[in-house]
Design a protein around this motif. Sequence first.
Motif, PDB file in Angstrom:
ATOM      1  N   MET A  38       0.860  -1.185   0.000  1.00 60.52           N
ATOM      2  CA  MET A  38       0.000   0.000   0.000  1.00 60.52           C
ATOM      3  C   MET A  38       0.900   1.240   0.000  1.00 60.52           C
ATOM      4  O   MET A  38       1.842   1.308   0.790  1.00 60.52           O
ATOM      5  CB  MET A  38      -0.858   0.065   1.268  1.00 60.52           C
ATOM      6  N   ALA A  40       0.499   5.598  -0.099  1.00 61.23           N
ATOM      7  CA  ALA A  40      -0.380   6.769  -0.049  1.00 61.23           C
ATOM      8  C   ALA A  40      -0.195   7.614  -1.302  1.00 61.23           C
ATOM      9  O   ALA A  40       0.930   7.871  -1.725  1.00 61.23           O
ATOM     10  CB  ALA A  40      -0.082   7.590   1.193  1.00 61.23           C
ATOM     11  N   GLY A 117       4.592   4.233   2.382  1.00 64.66           N
ATOM     12  CA  GLY A 117       3.968   2.961   2.057  1.00 64.66           C
ATOM     13  C   GLY A 117       4.652   1.779   2.699  1.00 64.66           C
ATOM     14  O   GLY A 117       5.650   1.912   3.405  1.00 64.66           O
ATOM     15  N   SER A 144      -8.858   7.750   5.984  1.00 62.47           N
ATOM     16  CA  SER A 144      -7.649   7.370   5.247  1.00 62.47           C
ATOM     17  C   SER A 144      -7.509   8.273   4.030  1.00 62.47           C
ATOM     18  O   SER A 144      -8.416   9.023   3.689  1.00 62.47           O
ATOM     19  CB  SER A 144      -7.717   5.910   4.797  1.00 62.47           C
ATOM     20  N   PHE A 147      -4.985   5.183  -1.539  1.00 61.61           N
ATOM     21  CA  PHE A 147      -3.813   4.312  -1.588  1.00 61.61           C
ATOM     22  C   PHE A 147      -3.773   3.552  -2.903  1.00 61.61           C
ATOM     23  O   PHE A 147      -4.809   3.141  -3.421  1.00 61.61           O
ATOM     24  CB  PHE A 147      -3.870   3.256  -0.469  1.00 61.61           C
TER      25      PHE A 147
END
Length: 158
Positions: A38, A40, A117, A144, A147
């Motif tokens: 993941m 961002a 990440g 959040s 992502f």
Amino acid sequence: MYSVTGRNAATAGTADDAVWGFWNPHSTQRIKLIQWAMFAQGAAPGAGWACRLRRISARGTAGSTVTPNSSNHSTLGVAPVSGVLLDLATYSVQPTLLASSVDIGPRFVFSAVQASGIVYPIPGGIEIGPGAGVAMIQVPATASVVFDISVVWLEDWM
């Protein structure tokens, strides 16, 4: 070996909301999750934003879904038998967490930096049976960010 990527929508500031889910809809095929990542995009996650991987017994209703095909195979040309799905937030109905499930691995805390990440290889993998899955669940009641998500799995590894 297969891989799939997608970009979720930012989630609301609700604890325990799913950020993404990985679902095996097949009636007999087992799969093995061997890595996820993941990163961002567009903005920094809030300071201390964290998530955890949990087993799920129902998919919920995702904002979007990526269905892998033959182009997602490491040698190209062979579609995944399982028909796995990468579900991406925002969910209108959350996935059902297994009541007996505990976190799979540690909690992951992101830096408050754009493009922060995690790439998380899973030695030995996580076996996902037919009609089951896993979901990445946000821990705090903090929204959040968007992502980019990547998942790698095996089929017919036995």
